[in-house]
Design a protein around this motif. Structure first.
Motif, mmCIF file in Angstrom:
data_model
loop_
_atom_site.group_PDB
_atom_site.id
_atom_site.type_symbol
_atom_site.label_atom_id
_atom_site.label_comp_id
_atom_site.label_asym_id
_atom_site.label_seq_id
_atom_site.Cartn_x
_atom_site.Cartn_y
_atom_site.Cartn_z
ATOM 1 N N SER A 7 0.851 -1.193 0.000
ATOM 2 C CA SER A 7 0.000 0.000 0.000
ATOM 3 C C SER A 7 0.885 1.240 0.000
ATOM 4 N N TYR A 10 -1.358 4.722 3.629
ATOM 5 C CA TYR A 10 -1.882 3.849 4.677
ATOM 6 C C TYR A 10 -1.987 4.639 5.973
ATOM 7 N N TYR A 22 -6.286 -0.461 4.742
ATOM 8 C CA TYR A 22 -6.107 -0.957 6.112
ATOM 9 C C TYR A 22 -7.110 -2.053 6.430
ATOM 10 N N ALA A 38 3.751 -1.011 3.771
ATOM 11 C CA ALA A 38 2.906 0.178 3.614
ATOM 12 C C ALA A 38 3.675 1.471 3.845
#
Length: 357
Positions: A7, A10, A22, A38
């Motif tokens: 990601s 985040y 999330y 992330a």
């Protein structure tokens, strides 16, 4: 199943993609072995994060069965990963992942990088339609909606609690809109075309921040609605929950804006999960989140009379509104809980792995 989930944005960064990334990472972690890579900081760090993520993925490929990317901007990773591995790569795509109007993005990401994914997991059917219209093969897409965590027991808050917490007076029915304040949300349109024509005892709270916030404040001042319409800015989770529990109706009055779109509309599911009746515009990704008459009411975009009629009808019949909210909460729990959605992701990723072995 061993999943590498990447990601680029985040929590604690605030936003719809951040929350969705999330939530799906958390939910998948309960049924699979998930490594979350992330970025939790905004700004210039993003290009560096992408380079780091690429090298991490390449050097740890043997530890994972599949790679899941959190949004379309990361599809560039798949482009380079595919030069070195046949392991499956899936990418979650949101509305702006397809419609972002930057020419470089359209030429490279849409025409080249995104097509390299083994599967594009679209959060809304409008996202698929927009992608196909830009030349992405329809078989690349699969629709999997976003989900919500539905609490078994809701907290008990009253309007008095809300007034004390916010320091404002609310002496009648309360409408609520919550989310990032951008033009497509239609908040300024709603204030000018609907709110000003409702009874003087109807109040409206807007929670969230974004580039449209000042325009909304200016509209409130221009129409002399300061005592009835309140723009709070960002709120913490406790106040957000208090708003869901004390509002009478949730309003999602989206309007069409060139180069922008609502990929899904996660916040309307959140509202319904608290038993809050939702009235939303019937455009873009919102019909994927709201099934008309089941967990909300859909009205035509910019139809001020329809909004006013539905609002007045629900506010006048509190028993009906309460029952509608109960049914909506049950519908969301049975169809959009993250437990259900995570299992759809799991099955999809499992199928990709089988095809590659």
């Amino acid at each position: 199943m061993r999943i590498l989930f990447i990601s680029r944005t985040y929590p604690p960064i605030i936003g719809g993609i951040e929350k969705q990334n999330y939530d799906i990472a958390k939910s998948l972690s309960e049924i699979a072995d998930v490594r979350i890579l992330a970025n939790t900081k905004r700004g210039i760090i993003l290009p560096f994060f992408a380079i780091y993520a690429l090298f991490y993925a390449l050097s740890h490929l043997k530890n994972f069965d599949v790679i899941l990317l959190g949004d379309g901007a990361l599809s560039i990773l798949a482009y380079f990963l595919k030069l070195f591995t046949t392991k499956p790569v899936a990418c979650i795509v949101h509305g702006l992942d397809i419609t972002y109007s930057n020419q470089v993005y359209q030429n490279l990401w849409i025409r080249k990088f995104i097509k390299k994914q083994d599967k594009l997991i679209a959060v809304g059917n409008e996202t698929i339609r927009q992608g196909v219209s830009r030349g992405i093969p329809p078989e690349k897409f699969v629709f999997v909606p976003n989900g919500v965590f539905v609490k078994e027991n809701l907290p008990h808050y009253t309007k008095e609690d809300l007034q004390k917490t916010l320091g404002i007076k609310i002496e009648g029915p309360l409408l609520l809109s919550l989310g990032r304040m951008v033009r497509r949300k239609g908040v300024a349109w709603f204030i000018e075309n609907v709110m000003r024509n409702l009874a003087d005892n109807v109040f409206y709270i807007i929670a969230g921040d974004g580039p449209e916030k000042q325009n909304i404040i200016d509209k409130i001042n221009k129409l002399n609605l300061n005592g009835r319409v309140f723009c709070l800015g960002n709120v913490d989770d406790q106040i957000k929950e208090m708003l869901f529990c004390t509002a009478d109706l949730f309003i999602q009055s989206n309007i069409k804006v060139a180069g922008d779109m609502e990929g899904f509309g996660l916040v309307v599911l959140e509202a319904a999960s608290y038993g809050l009746p939702v009235i939303a515009s019937n455009i873009e990704g919102l019909p994927d989140a709201i099934v008309d008459g089941k967990n909300g009411i859909l009205v035509d975009e910019k139809n001020a009379d329809a909004y006013k009629e539905k609002i007045q009808h629900l506010l006048q019949d509190k028993c009906m509104a309460k029952e509608f909210g109960r049914i909506a909460r049950e519908f969301v729990s049975n169809n959009f809980s993250w437990e259900i959605i995570a299992r759809k992701y799991y099955a999809l990723l499992q199928e990709l792995i089988k095809k590659k072995t």
